[in-house]
Design a protein around this motif. Structure first.
Motif, PDB file in Angstrom:
ATOM      1  N   PHE A  47       0.824  -1.207   0.000  1.00  0.00           N
ATOM      2  CA  PHE A  47       0.000   0.000   0.000  1.00  0.00           C
ATOM      3  C   PHE A  47       0.864   1.265   0.000  1.00  0.00           C
ATOM      4  O   PHE A  47       0.544   2.228  -0.695  1.00  0.00           O
ATOM      5  CB  PHE A  47      -0.953  -0.003   1.202  1.00  0.00           C
ATOM      6  CG  PHE A  47      -2.221  -0.767   0.946  1.00  0.00           C
ATOM      7  CD1 PHE A  47      -3.379  -0.113   0.554  1.00  0.00           C
ATOM      8  CD2 PHE A  47      -2.263  -2.150   1.069  1.00  0.00           C
ATOM      9  CE1 PHE A  47      -4.553  -0.809   0.304  1.00  0.00           C
ATOM     10  CE2 PHE A  47      -3.428  -2.858   0.825  1.00  0.00           C
ATOM     11  CZ  PHE A  47      -4.580  -2.191   0.436  1.00  0.00           C
ATOM     12  N   GLN A  48       1.940   1.258   0.745  1.00  0.00           N
ATOM     13  CA  GLN A  48       2.780   2.451   0.791  1.00  0.00           C
ATOM     14  C   GLN A  48       3.536   2.673  -0.516  1.00  0.00           C
ATOM     15  O   GLN A  48       3.830   3.814  -0.880  1.00  0.00           O
ATOM     16  CB  GLN A  48       3.761   2.355   1.955  1.00  0.00           C
ATOM     17  CG  GLN A  48       3.110   2.512   3.324  1.00  0.00           C
ATOM     18  CD  GLN A  48       4.117   2.593   4.447  1.00  0.00           C
ATOM     19  OE1 GLN A  48       5.310   2.304   4.267  1.00  0.00           O
ATOM     20  NE2 GLN A  48       3.662   2.997   5.624  1.00  0.00           N
ATOM     21  N   SER A  49       3.841   1.598  -1.223  1.00  0.00           N
ATOM     22  CA  SER A  49       4.560   1.722  -2.492  1.00  0.00           C
ATOM     23  C   SER A  49       3.640   2.056  -3.661  1.00  0.00           C
ATOM     24  O   SER A  49       4.114   2.401  -4.742  1.00  0.00           O
ATOM     25  CB  SER A  49       5.303   0.418  -2.803  1.00  0.00           C
ATOM     26  OG  SER A  49       4.387  -0.634  -3.062  1.00  0.00           O
ATOM     27  N   GLY A  50       2.331   1.935  -3.447  1.00  0.00           N
ATOM     28  CA  GLY A  50       1.380   2.170  -4.526  1.00  0.00           C
ATOM     29  C   GLY A  50       1.080   0.942  -5.350  1.00  0.00           C
ATOM     30  O   GLY A  50       0.228   0.986  -6.257  1.00  0.00           O
ATOM     31  N   MET A  51       1.771  -0.162  -5.065  1.00  0.00           N
ATOM     32  CA  MET A  51       1.544  -1.388  -5.828  1.00  0.00           C
ATOM     33  C   MET A  51       0.182  -1.995  -5.549  1.00  0.00           C
ATOM     34  O   MET A  51      -0.367  -2.723  -6.386  1.00  0.00           O
ATOM     35  CB  MET A  51       2.643  -2.409  -5.532  1.00  0.00           C
ATOM     36  CG  MET A  51       4.027  -2.014  -6.036  1.00  0.00           C
ATOM     37  SD  MET A  51       5.269  -3.264  -5.626  1.00  0.00           S
ATOM     38  CE  MET A  51       4.645  -4.690  -6.526  1.00  0.00           C
ATOM     39  N   ARG A  53      -2.723  -0.642  -5.422  1.00  0.00           N
ATOM     40  CA  ARG A  53      -3.723  -0.176  -6.388  1.00  0.00           C
ATOM     41  C   ARG A  53      -3.588  -0.924  -7.709  1.00  0.00           C
ATOM     42  O   ARG A  53      -4.593  -1.352  -8.292  1.00  0.00           O
ATOM     43  CB  ARG A  53      -3.570   1.324  -6.610  1.00  0.00           C
ATOM     44  CG  ARG A  53      -4.554   1.873  -7.643  1.00  0.00           C
ATOM     45  CD  ARG A  53      -4.430   3.372  -7.781  1.00  0.00           C
ATOM     46  NE  ARG A  53      -5.373   3.876  -8.776  1.00  0.00           N
ATOM     47  CZ  ARG A  53      -5.508   5.154  -9.072  1.00  0.00           C
ATOM     48  NH1 ARG A  53      -4.764   6.074  -8.446  1.00  0.00           N
ATOM     49  NH2 ARG A  53      -6.386   5.528  -9.982  1.00  0.00           N
ATOM     50  N   GLN A  54      -2.361  -1.088  -8.177  1.00  0.00           N
ATOM     51  CA  GLN A  54      -2.138  -1.796  -9.444  1.00  0.00           C
ATOM     52  C   GLN A  54      -2.591  -3.248  -9.343  1.00  0.00           C
ATOM     53  O   GLN A  54      -3.226  -3.782 -10.253  1.00  0.00           O
ATOM     54  CB  GLN A  54      -0.667  -1.711  -9.824  1.00  0.00           C
ATOM     55  CG  GLN A  54      -0.141  -0.297 -10.007  1.00  0.00           C
ATOM     56  CD  GLN A  54       1.353  -0.259 -10.228  1.00  0.00           C
ATOM     57  OE1 GLN A  54       1.967  -1.258 -10.601  1.00  0.00           O
ATOM     58  NE2 GLN A  54       1.964   0.898  -9.986  1.00  0.00           N
ATOM     59  N   TYR A 111      -8.063  -2.948  -0.345  1.00  0.00           N
ATOM     60  CA  TYR A 111      -8.056  -1.698  -1.117  1.00  0.00           C
ATOM     61  C   TYR A 111      -9.448  -1.070  -1.125  1.00  0.00           C
ATOM     62  O   TYR A 111      -9.606   0.132  -0.905  1.00  0.00           O
ATOM     63  CB  TYR A 111      -7.584  -1.983  -2.536  1.00  0.00           C
ATOM     64  CG  TYR A 111      -7.491  -0.755  -3.410  1.00  0.00           C
ATOM     65  CD1 TYR A 111      -6.415   0.125  -3.301  1.00  0.00           C
ATOM     66  CD2 TYR A 111      -8.485  -0.463  -4.341  1.00  0.00           C
ATOM     67  CE1 TYR A 111      -6.332   1.259  -4.097  1.00  0.00           C
ATOM     68  CE2 TYR A 111      -8.408   0.666  -5.141  1.00  0.00           C
ATOM     69  CZ  TYR A 111      -7.327   1.520  -5.013  1.00  0.00           C
ATOM     70  OH  TYR A 111      -7.255   2.650  -5.797  1.00  0.00           O
TER      71      TYR A 111
END
Length: 233
Positions: A47-51, A53-54, A111
């Motif tokens: 979640f912190q890396s943005g992965m 969402r992907q 998410y």
């Protein structure tokens, strides 16, 4: 590991000395809490890396049956290798692979929960841990053998799988009562697995025992979270 060690410690834990049983329980729950911590760290990193969402968009955009099928294969392989291999690296690899698979399968649900119902994840985690603690206390306090629940749990899981497949194929919604039922099934699984830790697991299978307990805790967390999310709708 010597053949003598394997033959001695491959017997059920109930047949071992008090010292061996105590060491087995400590190791099992130490590995369980380590698996939970690893799960949390993986999710935080995603979640912190943005992965996250992907991953969520990719998994939500594909057939859920494929995701479910892949997860079932990983679960089966992990349980089999952890439960049958005498190699500790193989057992740890099975536990690690299962934790990673659980972390990935949880990403879409977490998410959506984080985006639509802030705070619900923490609430579901607290309730899950409280439920696990209470059920574990019951088993340790009563020393009752709940292995008789095994057949009922398998029957319920097959029925749940068929319901999930039916929902995915025909588009009907599995409502609140399905989640309530699955929380009950997860509670039964925790009772069953905890009693196996006290009575039936071999003394050299603490990694496999922790894997099964982790799977039951994850199952309860999944459906407690779904219940909490449905209450916010």
């Amino acid at each position: 590991m010597s053949d003598a060690y394997v033959s001695t410690f491959d017997r059920p834990i109930i047949e071992q000395s008090e010292q061996v049983r105590a060491r087995f329980i400590v190791r099992t729950y130490g590995h369980l809490f380590g698996a939970i911590a690893a799960f949390v760290l993986i999710e935080v990193g995603l979640f912190q890396s943005g992965m996250a969402r992907q991953i969520a968009e990719a998994m939500l955009g594909t057939s859920w049956l494929l995701v479910l099928g892949a997860f079932m294969v990983v679960s089966w392989l992990a349980s089999r290798f952890a439960g049958t291999s005498n190699s500790m690296p193989v057992q740890y690899a099975a536990l690690g692979g299962f934790v990673l698979a659980e972390a990935l399968i949880f990403v879409p649900l977490l998410y959506i929960a984080d985006a639509t119902a802030p705070g619900v994840i923490a609430s579901a985690a607290v309730v899950t841990l409280a439920g696990f603690g209470g059920l574990t206390t019951i088993v340790f306090w009563t020393r009752k053998d709940f292995s008789f629940m095994g057949a009922a749990i398998k029957f319920a899981m097959v029925g749940a799988l068929l319901a999930i497949l039916g929902g995915a194929l025909f588009g009907f919604h599995l409502g609140t009562w399905f989640s309530v039922g699955m929380v009950v099934v997860a509670g039964m699984a925790i009772l069953h697995d905890t009693s196996n830790v006290l009575h039936h697991f071999p003394a050299n299978r603490h990694v496999a025992a922790s894997l099964q307990l982790f799977a039951s805790v994850a199952l309860m967390f999944w459906y407690v979270l779904r219940l909490f999310m449905s209450s916010r709708d």
